[in-house]
Design a protein around this motif. Structure first.
Motif, PDB file in Angstrom:
ATOM      1  N   GLU B 213       0.828  -1.217   0.000  1.00  0.00           N
ATOM      2  CA  GLU B 213       0.000   0.000   0.000  1.00  0.00           C
ATOM      3  C   GLU B 213       0.857   1.260   0.000  1.00  0.00           C
ATOM      4  OE1 GLU B 213      -3.118  -0.324  -0.697  1.00  0.00           O
ATOM      5  OE2 GLU B 213      -2.923  -2.499  -0.553  1.00  0.00           O
ATOM      6  N   ALA B 214       1.966   1.213   0.720  1.00  0.00           N
ATOM      7  CA  ALA B 214       2.868   2.376   0.719  1.00  0.00           C
ATOM      8  C   ALA B 214       3.388   2.635  -0.694  1.00  0.00           C
ATOM      9  CB  ALA B 214       4.030   2.156   1.677  1.00  0.00           C
ATOM     10  N   ILE B 215       3.732   1.577  -1.385  1.00  0.00           N
ATOM     11  CA  ILE B 215       4.246   1.729  -2.748  1.00  0.00           C
ATOM     12  C   ILE B 215       3.154   2.233  -3.688  1.00  0.00           C
ATOM     13  CG2 ILE B 215       4.985   0.389  -4.765  1.00  0.00           C
ATOM     14  CD1 ILE B 215       6.838  -1.154  -2.869  1.00  0.00           C
ATOM     15  N   LEU B 216       1.974   1.679  -3.564  1.00  0.00           N
ATOM     16  CA  LEU B 216       0.878   2.150  -4.428  1.00  0.00           C
ATOM     17  C   LEU B 216       0.555   3.613  -4.113  1.00  0.00           C
ATOM     18  CD1 LEU B 216      -1.396  -1.034  -4.529  1.00  0.00           C
ATOM     19  CD2 LEU B 216       0.237  -0.218  -6.237  1.00  0.00           C
ATOM     20  N   ASP B 217       0.605   3.982  -2.846  1.00  0.00           N
ATOM     21  CA  ASP B 217       0.443   5.402  -2.479  1.00  0.00           C
ATOM     22  C   ASP B 217       1.498   6.256  -3.157  1.00  0.00           C
ATOM     23  OD1 ASP B 217      -1.671   4.807  -0.850  1.00  0.00           O
ATOM     24  OD2 ASP B 217      -0.607   5.145   1.041  1.00  0.00           O
ATOM     25  N   GLY B 218       2.724   5.787  -3.071  1.00  0.00           N
ATOM     26  CA  GLY B 218       3.835   6.537  -3.657  1.00  0.00           C
ATOM     27  C   GLY B 218       3.678   6.671  -5.162  1.00  0.00           C
ATOM     28  N   LEU B 219       3.228   5.601  -5.801  1.00  0.00           N
ATOM     29  CA  LEU B 219       3.037   5.642  -7.253  1.00  0.00           C
ATOM     30  C   LEU B 219       1.900   6.588  -7.614  1.00  0.00           C
ATOM     31  CD1 LEU B 219       3.609   1.903  -8.271  1.00  0.00           C
ATOM     32  CD2 LEU B 219       5.174   3.838  -8.487  1.00  0.00           C
ATOM     33  N   GLU B 220       0.835   6.555  -6.832  1.00  0.00           N
ATOM     34  CA  GLU B 220      -0.282   7.471  -7.082  1.00  0.00           C
ATOM     35  C   GLU B 220       0.162   8.918  -6.938  1.00  0.00           C
ATOM     36  OE1 GLU B 220      -3.841   6.780  -4.806  1.00  0.00           O
ATOM     37  OE2 GLU B 220      -4.593   5.304  -6.226  1.00  0.00           O
ATOM     38  N   ALA B 221       1.026   9.148  -5.962  1.00  0.00           N
ATOM     39  CA  ALA B 221       1.535  10.507  -5.760  1.00  0.00           C
ATOM     40  C   ALA B 221       2.336  10.974  -6.971  1.00  0.00           C
ATOM     41  CB  ALA B 221       2.399  10.561  -4.500  1.00  0.00           C
TER      42      ALA B 221
END
Lengths: 251, 251
Positions: B213-221
DNA sequence: ACCTGAACACCGTTCAAGT
DNA sequence: ACCTGAACACCGTTCAAGT
């Protein structure tokens, strides 16, 4: 050129040299003995067995990574420096990641690095399970990047001609063979064409940087979400080391 | 119980079974021959050599991962499902990650998976180098997580008593030995104490989920930052496969 | 086309024997 | 305390020979 007498440090260093030069498959007790000017069985007295030797070598290279102080440079810069320096280490020692996936490696080299990682993410404001998870996310990405490098090293090593009987050329190398497979898939082909003529070293670096920054962004977002957010600027956190002791198990 | 006649599929499957059961070090051509009721050298005609057999086995298990349609479930859910299913696969086949770090593995199993990953992140709105990088970040994290699992498997396998001469107990197992080292470091000790009594399986799952989830958050950012942001909701993207063909190199 | 058996050049490791 | 040499039980692989 036999030395005065063998010792553990010397043996571990020779093993690292051999591993760096020939990879994990190139390490054998007999070759090591030859290199040290001893009988193939001389090392057993010092390191017990081959597995333990690999564990010793692996833990030693974990210790090569520098420990930036988050109180000085800020947590994000420290986290970034840590992962970049670690990546440089895995490039120097591409066998490491194979070794850790096969043998159980743990010692003061790795433990000290982990402890420092905790210091960095603690400085960021992570606590409790979030702290474990943040450290783990960065570390996991690092391990994955090391695999990438190992794959590239394996590719270079590979001199196999995998499709002797396949229609067409008889001695193509692995890269053109893999490219041939990938180009059967529309999206892979499109990206391969777009990447043609790029500097591979530069591309690898930017890919790694993108991943690191995306992860740090994601971690910052989690930090903000839980409310415990801390400044990116330096905060006061001491980073005491372990209470000494022998870094290697005796036998 | 000798079969009618050996064939490549059968040999690769037997190799996977042996690898699942005994790990990468447990695979030998002679053992495999015994299991198949053939001479130790019978497989060479079908798979060329051991390295190629491992490559074949590795590519086969890459193919086991399901391909969720981002147009149906949305890119983030598809990305999540992809990485979770891949993780389940690496748990079924913990030798995979060691194999890919040693041999150069590439085939239609992996290529098809990569192509599908590109479809997912394309649906998210990534294009150009960002697309490569986004796919790579998720994939790299997955590879790292697989290492984690392999380490755990290696730990379980390890029956070594690493400090026979060390002060105290003479036959302690690796885990208590590693814990002993870790507890010399203040932050590691603190976290170990906090984690005591946790369900390890549940802890591992949550750790992995946090990272994803942290990575997907980062990618969304990153997506939002570059302006090309796409909705998390399903978008229409076709996902055609390769144009057929033999998934394995012939020899 | 497919498989066997013998042979070769390697392994890691143990252990009695030497110094 | 430290090292050697012989020995044992393994490896992957080649290749002539069989069917």
């Amino acid at each position: 050129m036999p030395r005065e007498t063998l010792n553990r440090d010397q043996i571990v260093q020779a093993a690292i040299d051999l591993l760096d030069a020939e990879g994990i498959e190139g390490l054998s007790m007999r070759k090591l003995g030859r290199q040290l000017g001893s009988a193939p069985t001389a090392m057993y007295w010092h390191v017990g067995n081959k597995e333990n030797l690999v564990v010793l070598a692996a833990d030693r290279v974990w210790g090569e990574i520098e420990r930036p102080d988050p109180a000085e440079v800020g947590w994000r810069a420290a986290a970034r420096a840590l992962v970049h320096d670690a990546h440089a280490m895995t490039l120097r020692h591409p066998w490491l990641i194979t070794a850790v996936s096969t043998h159980f490696v743990y010692g003061h080299g790795l433990a000290g690095l982990q402890d420092h990682s905790y210091a960095v993410y603690e400085a960021a404001g992570f606590t409790g399970p979030d702290l474990d998870w943040a450290v783990n996310t960065a570390f996991t990405f690092l391990a994955g990047a090391a695999i990438d490098d190992a794959v590239k090293a394996a590719m270079v090593r590979a001199r196999i001609r995998p499709g002797r009987g396949e229609e067409g050329s008889a001695e193509e190398d692995v890269v053109t063979w893999a490219t041939g497979i990938a180009s059967r898939y529309p999206r892979l082909r499109a990206r391969l064409e777009a990447q043609a003529g790029e500097d591979p070293a530069r591309a690898a670096r930017r890919k790694f940087e993108f991943g690191v920054e995306a992860i740090l962004d994601g971690l910052e977002a989690r930090l903000a979400a839980t409310g415990t957010a801390a400044a990116t600027a330096p905060s006061a956190t001491t980073a005491p080391g372990p209470d000494g002791g022998d870094p290697r198990p005796r036998h």
